[in-house]
Design a protein around this motif. Structure first.
Motif, short mmCIF file in Angstrom:
data_model
loop_
_atom_site.label_atom_id
_atom_site.label_comp_id
_atom_site.label_asym_id
_atom_site.label_seq_id
_atom_site.Cartn_x
_atom_site.Cartn_y
_atom_site.Cartn_z
N ARG A 1 0.85 -1.20 0.00
CA ARG A 1 0.00 0.00 0.00
C ARG A 1 0.88 1.24 0.00
O ARG A 1 2.07 1.17 0.26
CB ARG A 1 -0.93 0.01 1.21
CG ARG A 1 -0.16 0.14 2.50
CD ARG A 1 -0.94 -0.37 3.69
NE ARG A 1 0.01 -0.45 4.80
CZ ARG A 1 -0.15 0.18 5.95
NH1 ARG A 1 -1.20 0.89 6.18
NH2 ARG A 1 0.77 0.07 6.89
N ARG A 2 0.26 2.35 -0.30
CA ARG A 2 0.95 3.64 -0.26
C ARG A 2 0.22 4.57 0.68
O ARG A 2 -0.99 4.46 0.85
CB ARG A 2 0.96 4.29 -1.65
CG ARG A 2 1.98 3.67 -2.57
CD ARG A 2 1.84 4.29 -3.96
NE ARG A 2 2.51 3.45 -4.94
CZ ARG A 2 3.80 3.56 -5.23
NH1 ARG A 2 4.54 4.46 -4.64
NH2 ARG A 2 4.35 2.76 -6.12
N SER A 3 0.97 5.48 1.27
CA SER A 3 0.34 6.49 2.12
C SER A 3 -0.36 7.52 1.21
O SER A 3 -0.16 7.52 0.00
CB SER A 3 1.39 7.18 2.98
OG SER A 3 2.21 7.97 2.14
N SER B 1 5.55 4.42 -0.21
CA SER B 1 5.17 3.02 0.03
C SER B 1 5.26 2.73 1.53
O SER B 1 6.08 3.27 2.25
CB SER B 1 6.01 2.07 -0.80
OG SER B 1 7.34 2.15 -0.39
N GLN B 2 4.39 1.88 1.97
CA GLN B 2 4.25 1.54 3.39
C GLN B 2 4.64 0.08 3.56
O GLN B 2 4.58 -0.67 2.60
CB GLN B 2 2.79 1.69 3.82
CG GLN B 2 2.17 3.03 3.55
CD GLN B 2 2.43 3.99 4.68
OE1 GLN B 2 3.42 4.70 4.68
NE2 GLN B 2 1.57 3.98 5.67
#
Ligand SMILES: O=C(O)CCC(=O)C(=O)O
Ligand SMILES: [Fe+2]
Length: 198
Positions: free
Chosen positions: A68-70, A75-76
Motif C-alpha cells: 500500500r501507499r500512504s 510506500s508503506q
C-alpha cells in the motif's frame, strides 16, 4: 458487440471497455466464508477525512492487505495476506489476466455507511487504472456519474460474491459512490484489488 450489464428494463448498456460485471464470480460458500472471516479478522480502522475544511469520521471501516501507499504516495510496509485472500487474489488475477499487489477492504456496517462521490487515483504513472472489486454480503447500489455531466448517471446492484472490473478511462471521466440507503441494511464488505508497486 456491446456487453449487457443491466436488466432488460434498465436502459444503460455499459461500454465493456470501462466496466465488466460478473454477478456470481465466486461460489456462494466461498463468499459466505470470506464475509464471516474478514468481518472478524481484518484489522478494521475508521479514518478521519477532511470535507469542506471540516474533519469528519469516514462513514465506514477500512483495512489493507499486501502493498500500500500512504496518502502522500510513499510506500508503506506490506501487510501479510491471509491465505483465503491470496486465493481470492489468484482467482481475480486468473480471470482478469492482471496482477494486483494490494487490496483495500471497506466494511459498510449498515445503511448509514457509505462512500462519497470520488474517482480512484492510485494509478501508476502512464498506465490506466484497473481496479477489481469483489463484493460480499448485503447488496448495495453502486452509482456512477460522468464528471463533466452529472445527468449521465447510472446504478448497478453489486451482488454477494460478484466481481466488478473497473478499467480504461473510467477513473478519468467518471466518479462512483455507495450512497447511504433509506431502508435498513446488514453488513457489506467490498474488496478492491489494486496495483500498487511498479
Ligand atoms: O464499496 C464499493 O463497492 C466501492 C469502494 C470504493 O469505491 C473504493 O474503495 O474506492
Ligand atoms: Fe472507489
Amino acid at each position: 458487440m456491446q456487453q449487457k450489464l443491466f436488466d432488460d428494463d434498465e436502459q444503460l448498456l455499459l461500454p465493456p471497455d470501462l466496466m465488466e460485471y460478473l454477478p456470481a464470480f465466486i461460489p456462494q460458500q466461498q463468499a459466505d466464508n470470506l464475509f464471516r472471516l474478514l468481518r472478524e479478522a481484518a484489522p478494521w480502522e475508521q479514518h478521519n477525512q477532511v470535507l469542506y475544511e471540516k474533519t469528519v469520521i469516514t462513514p465506514r471501516l477500512s483495512a489493507w492487505y499486501g502493498e500500500r501507499r500512504s496518502k502522500e504516495g510513499l510506500s508503506q510496509p506490506p501487510i501479510p495476506w491471509l491465505p483465503e485472500l491470496l486465493q481470492l487474489k489468484e482467482q481475480v488475477e486468473s480471470h482478469t489476466g492482471l496482477n494486483f499487489q494490494g487490496v483495500l477492504l471497506n466494511y459498510y456496517r449498515n445503511e448509514k455507511d457509505s462512500v462519497a462521490w470520488h474517482a480512484d487515483k492510485d494509478t501508476l504513472p502512464g498506465r490506466k487504472t484497473e481496479i477489481a472489486s469483489v463484493s460480499l454480503g448485503q447488496v448495495r447500489a453502486f452509482d456512477f456519474r460522468k464528471k463533466t455531466d452529472h445527468r449521465q448517471r447510472y446504478a448497478l446492484d453489486l451482488a454477494h460474491g460478484s466481481l466488478l472490473l473497473m478499467k480504461g478511462d473510467l477513473q478519468l471521466y467518471w466518479e462512483h459512490r455507495i450512497a447511504k440507503a433509506t431502508v435498513p441494511m446488514t453488513g457489506r464488505i467490498n474488496l478492491t484489488f489494486r496495483k500498487v508497486a511498479g
